[in-house]
Design a protein around this motif. Structure first.
Motif, PDB file in Angstrom:
ATOM      1  N   GLU A 162      36.430 -19.470 -11.936  1.00  0.00           N
ATOM      2  CA  GLU A 162      37.699 -20.119 -12.209  1.00  0.00           C
ATOM      3  C   GLU A 162      37.941 -19.903 -13.700  1.00  0.00           C
ATOM      4  O   GLU A 162      37.335 -20.574 -14.533  1.00  0.00           O
ATOM      5  N   TRP A 163      38.803 -18.947 -14.039  1.00  0.00           N
ATOM      6  CA  TRP A 163      38.955 -18.533 -15.431  1.00  0.00           C
ATOM      7  C   TRP A 163      39.876 -19.486 -16.166  1.00  0.00           C
ATOM      8  O   TRP A 163      41.091 -19.485 -15.980  1.00  0.00           O
ATOM      9  N   TYR A 164      39.287 -20.303 -17.025  1.00  0.00           N
ATOM     10  CA  TYR A 164      40.039 -21.331 -17.736  1.00  0.00           C
ATOM     11  C   TYR A 164      40.856 -20.737 -18.881  1.00  0.00           C
ATOM     12  O   TYR A 164      40.389 -19.860 -19.613  1.00  0.00           O
ATOM     13  N   ASN A 165      42.056 -21.253 -19.040  1.00  0.00           N
ATOM     14  CA  ASN A 165      42.862 -21.009 -20.228  1.00  0.00           C
ATOM     15  C   ASN A 165      42.710 -22.206 -21.164  1.00  0.00           C
ATOM     16  O   ASN A 165      42.613 -23.352 -20.700  1.00  0.00           O
ATOM     17  N   PHE A 166      42.680 -21.946 -22.473  1.00  0.00           N
ATOM     18  CA  PHE A 166      42.459 -22.985 -23.467  1.00  0.00           C
ATOM     19  C   PHE A 166      43.558 -22.968 -24.527  1.00  0.00           C
ATOM     20  O   PHE A 166      44.163 -21.934 -24.804  1.00  0.00           O
ATOM     21  N   SER A 167      43.763 -24.129 -25.120  1.00  0.00           N
ATOM     22  CA  SER A 167      44.630 -24.223 -26.294  1.00  0.00           C
ATOM     23  C   SER A 167      43.855 -24.904 -27.411  1.00  0.00           C
ATOM     24  O   SER A 167      42.777 -25.475 -27.194  1.00  0.00           O
ATOM     25  N   TYR A 189      45.454 -15.957 -22.936  1.00  0.00           N
ATOM     26  CA  TYR A 189      44.982 -15.887 -24.317  1.00  0.00           C
ATOM     27  C   TYR A 189      45.755 -14.843 -25.114  1.00  0.00           C
ATOM     28  O   TYR A 189      45.875 -14.930 -26.323  1.00  0.00           O
ATOM     29  N   GLY A 190      46.285 -13.854 -24.398  1.00  0.00           N
ATOM     30  CA  GLY A 190      47.075 -12.827 -25.060  1.00  0.00           C
ATOM     31  C   GLY A 190      46.259 -11.724 -25.678  1.00  0.00           C
ATOM     32  O   GLY A 190      46.754 -10.950 -26.499  1.00  0.00           O
ATOM     33  N   SER A 191      44.998 -11.634 -25.282  1.00  0.00           N
ATOM     34  CA  SER A 191      44.114 -10.603 -25.811  1.00  0.00           C
ATOM     35  C   SER A 191      43.184 -10.169 -24.701  1.00  0.00           C
ATOM     36  O   SER A 191      42.901 -10.937 -23.773  1.00  0.00           O
ATOM     37  N   ARG A 192      42.700  -8.951 -24.795  1.00  0.00           N
ATOM     38  CA  ARG A 192      41.744  -8.475 -23.790  1.00  0.00           C
ATOM     39  C   ARG A 192      40.516  -9.367 -23.773  1.00  0.00           C
ATOM     40  O   ARG A 192      39.927  -9.623 -22.730  1.00  0.00           O
ATOM     41  N   ARG A 193      40.103  -9.868 -24.934  1.00  0.00           N
ATOM     42  CA  ARG A 193      38.871 -10.647 -25.057  1.00  0.00           C
ATOM     43  C   ARG A 193      39.224 -12.135 -25.082  1.00  0.00           C
ATOM     44  O   ARG A 193      39.608 -12.693 -26.108  1.00  0.00           O
ATOM     45  N   HIS A 194      39.105 -12.751 -23.933  1.00  0.00           N
ATOM     46  CA  HIS A 194      39.470 -14.146 -23.704  1.00  0.00           C
ATOM     47  C   HIS A 194      38.188 -14.991 -23.746  1.00  0.00           C
ATOM     48  O   HIS A 194      37.374 -14.925 -22.823  1.00  0.00           O
ATOM     49  N   PRO A 195      37.944 -15.781 -24.799  1.00  0.00           N
ATOM     50  CA  PRO A 195      36.676 -16.507 -24.939  1.00  0.00           C
ATOM     51  C   PRO A 195      36.405 -17.460 -23.778  1.00  0.00           C
ATOM     52  O   PRO A 195      37.306 -18.193 -23.336  1.00  0.00           O
TER      53      PRO A 195
END
Length: 239
Positions: A162-167, A189-195
């Motif tokens: 479950e790939w979380y998005n963060f702010s 995240y807007g980038s290939r590398r999503h932490p």
């Protein structure tokens, strides 16, 4: 050769058991509303890790256990997909004082959710969960091949989660793993590398967080078990 090296890394914590002898961790599992089915598996995994590397475990779903007298017994506190909204103001103060006194925190998967009303905890975790797409396959990228919590991962690893998005992510985070946003849909995240996993020192203590761990089988996966083992060891520090 790679298989042999991974096997050595997998059992290395067992060789370090004396360093953890006598330490205790508290596993916290209280939820409100939705509860991840993987929580019991997470408890069993941490208990097994404790037996293997030599620390004791207590488990609670009672927010009343967040008092200063009780928390001082633990080298680290582990939130497994729990909601900190369920701590009252006195319990939040006890937890804050615990970290400021040098305590350790481990957050697994849903531990980053439901934290907007508590800015201090959001900073401890390192970011605020906002949403996620439906669980799907993605590609994990190894961002730190030297740290013990990620060095055993290959450069790329296919993984379903479950790939979380963060702010509001903190600036001082040491990123361990990311997910390639080009490998799935729903990343913001807007980038290939999503932490998705990191650690940092915060407010006198240490915090490790991983967004992995949605599914029960993750807690018997060798890569993930080693990942959280080393995260726990970092959080415990010299407490």
């Amino acid at each position: 050769m790679k298989k042999i090296l991974f096997t050595v890394l997998l059992y290395l914590p067992g060789l370090m058991a004396p360093a953890q002898q006598g330490k205790k961790v508290l596993i916290y599992t209280k939820t409100g509303g939705y509860a991840h089915a993987s929580i019991p598996d997470g408890i069993r995994a941490v208990q097994k890790i404790g037996l293997e590397i030599g620390f004791q475990t207590d488990t609670t779903s009672l927010s009343e256990d967040f008092n200063e007298k009780n928390l001082r017994n633990y080298a680290a506190i582990i939130f497994i997909s729990t909601s900190p909204r369920l701590l009252d103001s006195i319990q939040k103060e006890a937890f804050t004082n615990y970290i400021r006194a040098g305590g350790g925190f481990v957050g697994i998967h849903g531990a980053s959710a439901g934290i907007r009303p508590w800015p201090w905890y959001a900073k401890l975790v390192g970011g605020i969960f906002t949403n996620h797409p439906e669980p799907k396959e993605g590609v994990i990228l190894n961002e730190n091949t030297l740290h013990s919590a990620s060095c055993h991962f290959p450069a790329q690893l296919e993984w379903k989660d479950e790939w979380y998005n963060f702010s509001d992510m903190e600036k001082d985070l040491h990123i361990l793993l990311s997910v390639d946003e080009a490998s799935y849909t729903g990343g913001e995240y807007g980038s290939r590398r999503h932490p998705i996993s990191w650690y940092h020192d915060y407010d006198g203590g240490r915090a490790f967080y991983t967004a992995l761990g949605h599914f029960s089988y993750h807690f018997t996966d060798a890569f993930f078990v080693q990942h959280i083992t080393e995260g726990i060891k970092y959080a415990m520090g010299v407490n």
